[in-house]
Design an enzyme around this catalytic site. Structure first.
Site, short mmCIF file in Angstrom:
data_model
loop_
_atom_site.label_atom_id
_atom_site.label_comp_id
_atom_site.label_asym_id
_atom_site.label_seq_id
_atom_site.Cartn_x
_atom_site.Cartn_y
_atom_site.Cartn_z
N GLY A 88 58.88 45.09 7.94
CA GLY A 88 60.12 44.61 8.53
C GLY A 88 59.93 44.45 10.03
N GLY A 102 57.91 46.86 4.53
CA GLY A 102 58.85 45.95 3.88
C GLY A 102 58.22 45.05 2.84
N GLU A 114 54.62 54.20 8.16
CA GLU A 114 55.83 54.46 8.96
C GLU A 114 55.77 55.72 9.81
OE1 GLU A 114 56.78 51.53 5.92
OE2 GLU A 114 55.79 53.47 5.80
N ASP A 124 60.12 53.96 3.71
CA ASP A 124 61.43 53.61 3.12
C ASP A 124 61.24 52.53 2.06
OD1 ASP A 124 60.79 51.66 5.05
OD2 ASP A 124 62.88 51.25 5.52
#
Length: 391
Positions: free
Chosen positions: A73, A122, A145, A153
């Site tokens: 992302g 992402g 991350e 996530d």
């Protein structure tokens, strides 16, 4: 979704219709297809439209570049929005992204993700929840991350604990990359198909004319490649249930031994003990220890607790937890510092606070992230929750 955002999204995510196949093509190659809010809003709309369409049997996701399926992302923009006071905009990115990830996991038609190039963060969320995940020799998986002060996530709360043994915990804490066929052996991909065959595979699926999962699986099987070191079509060298050309084969047992603990301190201690013993795993353990020492200490402790809890959560609760954690993490020092150091300054010299794992108070972390009432607006995810993927 404004007209301008819709137009931007449609330029960066192309929709191809051919016979009964529908293909989404990520089209932001200069940014390695990193996802923006207009892009995830566009993906969400295509998924909703195609699920309802009687003319669509199968959905495919791919990139227009062999370099990257999707490298994650656009967290630089999310961090900028948050710090500029556009907190609702920053959270809208995560909210929409997680809804898309959940929709892929619960989709009523088969989805085939073609993993060619970088598949990180992402990009993993767009693919790992699909029933068919086709990796090429160019595929590079990672959930890095903790290196930017965040946590794995996009549904990692659900999928990482469900990988074999402690493999998911290892990948989530260290951000370790897996390449090519490794994705198949780790359970991240379902098939291994060389990049040069992807276009033909897409054509084959477009013309299949069915949503039958078995038929789609058989069609993909027509294009798979056997391990390069095999002597015959159906041979895969296996030692103790681990394929011999899996890059983690020699340390697969040691990963389970070191990462079975419920505190970061105990994991680091186990790695130290292995590093100090003679043997093939010694070098790996030292490298892994050093890797973890570069990560945000609070991210490491948060991630371990998140993944241990995720093993018990259904898919809906996993995404709801992630939304709370994302908002709390945006309020932290480490996330913005990590993004700046790694992705903006590119100096990789983040000044973490607290600066080491011993300084992270676990009780304080629990109360901040996992306990009490959080004001985060729920995701309102439809469909029946499950604790194991249906396909």
């Amino acid at each position: 979704l404004s007209t301008q955002e819709a137009q931007e999204g449609e330029k960066l995510v192309l929709a191809l219709n051919n016979l009964t196949g529908r293909t989404m093509v990520l089209n932001r190659p200069k940014a390695l297809n990193s996802l923006t809010l207009p892009m995830v809003q566009t993906i969400k709309r295509y998924l909703e439209d195609w699920e309802k369409s009687d003319l669509c049997d199968v959905v495919m996701l791919r990139s227009n570049s062999r370099k990257a399926f999707c490298a994650g992302g656009d967290v630089v923009q999310v961090s900028r929005d948050w710090r500029d006071g556009n907190k609702a905009q920053a959270m809208e990115f995560f909210r929409t992204e997680y809804k898309v990830n959940h929709h892929i996991a619960t989709y009523k038609k088969p989805i085939v993700a073609m993993l060619d190039g970088f598949t990180m963060g992402g990009g993993v969320g767009l693919s790992v929840h699909a029933p068919f995940r086709v990796a090429s020799e160019n595929a590079v998986f990672a959930m890095p991350e903790t290196k930017i002060g965040f946590f794995p996530d996009v549904g990692a709360t659900f999928f990482l604990p469900r990988l074999d043994g402690e493999l998911g915990v290892y990948l989530g804490l260290t951000g370790q990359k897996l390449k090519g066929r490794d994705l198949l052996y780790a359970g991240i991909a379902t098939h291994y198909v060389p990049s040069e065959r992807h276009a033909l595979l897409e054509q084959r699926l477009q013309g299949l004319g069915t949503s039958d999962y078995t038929a789609i699986n058989l069609a993909i099987e027509e294009f798979v490649a056997q391990p390069e070191n095999s002597q015959s079509e159906d041979f895969v060298g296996v030692v103790n249930d681990v394929p011999i050309d899996f890059s983690l084969a020699s340390v697969r047992d040691v990963i389970d031994i070191c990462f079975k603990f419920n505190t970061i301190e105990a994991i680091m201690q186990a790695l130290t003990e292995v590093a100090n013993q003679p043997g093939p795993a010694s070098e790996w353990a030292q490298k892994t220890y050093d890797q973890m020492n570069q990560m945000s200490p609070s991210s490491l402790k948060l991630t371990l607790e998140q993944l241990r809890r995720g093993a018990q959560l259904d898919i809906q609760k996993a995404f709801e937890l992630e939304l709370v954690l994302a908002e709390r993490r945006l309020e932290s020092h480490d996330m913005h510092e990590g993004i700046d150091a790694l992705l903006v300054r590119k100096t990789n010299d983040a000044a973490w606070d607290p600066e080491n794992i011993n300084a992270v108070d676990i009780r304080e972390l629990y109360s901040q992230y996992f306990e009490g009432d959080h004001e985060t607006t729920p995701l309102y995810l439809g469909s029946t929750p499950f604790t194991e993927y249906p396909h």
